[in-house]
Design a protein around this motif. Structure first.
Motif, PDB file in Angstrom:
ATOM      1  N   ALA A   1       0.803  -1.360   0.176  1.00  0.00           N
ATOM      2  CA  ALA A   1      -0.050  -0.019   0.048  1.00  0.00           C
ATOM      3  C   ALA A   1       0.809   1.313   0.110  1.00  0.00           C
ATOM      4  O   ALA A   1       2.057   1.142   0.393  1.00  0.00           O
ATOM      5  N   GLU A   2       0.450   2.314  -0.473  1.00  0.00           N
ATOM      6  CA  GLU A   2       0.936   3.814  -0.297  1.00  0.00           C
ATOM      7  C   GLU A   2       2.237   3.953  -1.313  1.00  0.00           C
ATOM      8  O   GLU A   2       3.030   4.471  -0.943  1.00  0.00           O
ATOM      9  N   ILE A   3       2.374   3.042  -2.227  1.00  0.00           N
ATOM     10  CA  ILE A   3       3.787   2.987  -2.913  1.00  0.00           C
ATOM     11  C   ILE A   3       3.394   4.074  -4.215  1.00  0.00           C
ATOM     12  O   ILE A   3       2.055   3.999  -4.924  1.00  0.00           O
ATOM     13  N   ASP A   4       4.308   5.114  -4.289  1.00  0.00           N
ATOM     14  CA  ASP A   4       4.056   6.045  -5.417  1.00  0.00           C
ATOM     15  C   ASP A   4       3.928   5.347  -6.747  1.00  0.00           C
ATOM     16  O   ASP A   4       4.640   4.117  -7.221  1.00  0.00           O
ATOM     17  N   ASP A   5       3.656   6.207  -7.806  1.00  0.00           N
ATOM     18  CA  ASP A   5       3.413   5.711  -9.066  1.00  0.00           C
ATOM     19  C   ASP A   5       4.678   5.192  -9.837  1.00  0.00           C
ATOM     20  O   ASP A   5       4.667   4.269 -10.416  1.00  0.00           O
ATOM     21  N   TRP A   6       5.844   6.093  -9.767  1.00  0.00           N
ATOM     22  CA  TRP A   6       6.950   5.822 -10.437  1.00  0.00           C
ATOM     23  C   TRP A   6       7.510   4.766  -9.737  1.00  0.00           C
ATOM     24  O   TRP A   6       8.210   3.862 -10.641  1.00  0.00           O
ATOM     25  N   THR A   7       7.558   4.293  -8.473  1.00  0.00           N
ATOM     26  CA  THR A   7       7.971   3.111  -8.036  1.00  0.00           C
ATOM     27  C   THR A   7       6.973   1.832  -8.763  1.00  0.00           C
ATOM     28  O   THR A   7       7.850   0.981  -8.995  1.00  0.00           O
ATOM     29  N   VAL A   8       5.906   2.081  -8.637  1.00  0.00           N
ATOM     30  CA  VAL A   8       5.189   1.073  -9.320  1.00  0.00           C
ATOM     31  C   VAL A   8       5.450   0.712 -10.624  1.00  0.00           C
ATOM     32  O   VAL A   8       5.515  -0.388 -11.049  1.00  0.00           O
TER      33      VAL A   8
END
Length: 314
Positions: free
Chosen positions: A57-64
């Protein structure tokens, strides 16, 4: 680290060697990017020949995007949302060398020129992610505040899990996926990062923090959000009847404080720009922990009163 449990958890429905090979390569790539604690589970459904990647949860978009770029490099077929994606290893499925027992598990059977020449969004994201990670560890100047907090938090969780394992402590990491927590708790209860068992005393919740201190008049303070952190942590205590502690990562030690004492001993302030409430806690109120034996100090910590906690819970 020797003795440290594998993370993320990988599984193949039928323990297929090819699938396990792809999963292991993917996990090693995550480790190289220090992203292993952003992914909780990687499951290859051998029936459908599809890999499911459970991101925290709460992983930012660029990391995803970076996680899926790594999946594209190492997993033949995987799901991203409702979309089926085909990674580079899919070509191995139709290449005789892919089943060559003499080939190293991490050695790609794709032509070298294809590996070098392929240009995709995933490659671009991976390159951008590498620069951002380098920036993070060199100065953090070019990352957004949200990215800094997210990555620092992940580093803190990873470090605390490693410390638990090194000290031989019985702990459980709690899955942070939204679907694993009842929707009725959303916005009001914050689950901790870990459950830690104390022999003959019971279980406590532990939330890892990797935050920088502030200094004023020669004294050191740490701040925690009142509404987003402490109020919801105390709600967890009341609902699950389990005390919650914060463990803040220091240079060579961990600073521990209970959520209750943080409220009572800290000073409640308000951010003049955002109007958000937070609690500033002097370093002297924390238990300094370097080894597992130091955790005995948690039970000698005293709370100065319960007036603020009562007001917060009203």
């Amino acid at each position: 680290m020797e003795g440290r449990p594998e993370y993320p958890f990988i599984d193949s429905r039928y323990d297929d060697p090819r699938e396990l090979d792809e999963l292991q390569n993917f996990v090693e790539a995550l480790k190289n990017w220090r992203l292993q604690y952003t992914v909780e589970r990687v499951f290859y459904d051998s029936k459908s020949n599809l890999c499911e990647i459970s991101i925290g949860a709460e992983i930012d978009d660029w990391t995803v995007d970076l996680i899926y770029a790594l999946a594209d490099e190492h997993i033949g077929q995987y799901l991203r949302g409702d979309m089926v994606c085909h990674g580079k290893p899919m070509a191995d499925w139709y290449d005789p060398s892919a089943v060559d027992p003499g080939r190293s598990p991490s050695e790609s059977s794709l032509p070298r020129n294809r590996l070098e020449c392929r240009e995709s969004l995933g490659d671009a994201v991976a390159e951008d992610g590498g620069m951002r990670m380098q920036t993070l560890h060199e100065g953090k100047d070019e990352l957004t505040a949200a990215e800094q907090r997210a990555l620092a938090g992940l580093e803190g969780e990873s470090a605390l899990a490693a410390w638990f394992a090194r000290e031989g402590l019985p702990y459980v990491a709690i899955c942070q996926q939204p679907e694993t927590f009842a929707s009725l708790f959303t916005g009001s209860v914050k689950r901790p990062d870990f459950l830690l068992l104390f022999d003959a005393l019971g279980m406590i919740g532990v939330d890892a923090k990797n935050i920088s201190p502030s200094e004023w008049n020669g004294r050191v303070f740490y701040t925690l959000s009142l509404d987003d952190e402490l109020r919801r942590a105390i709600a967890f205590e009341r609902v699950f009847r389990m005390p919650v502690w914060y463990a803040i990562k220091g240079r060579d030690e961990w600073l521990w404080i209970s959520a209750l004492k943080a409220v009572e001993a800290g000073r409640t302030l308000q951010n003049s720009a955002t109007k958000a409430n937070f609690v500033s806690i002097g370093k002297q109120h924390f238990v300094h922990v370097r080894t597992g034996d130091d955790l005995a100090g948690l039970y000698s910590q005293r709370i100065p009163g319960y007036r603020r906690v009562a007001a917060l819970s009203a």
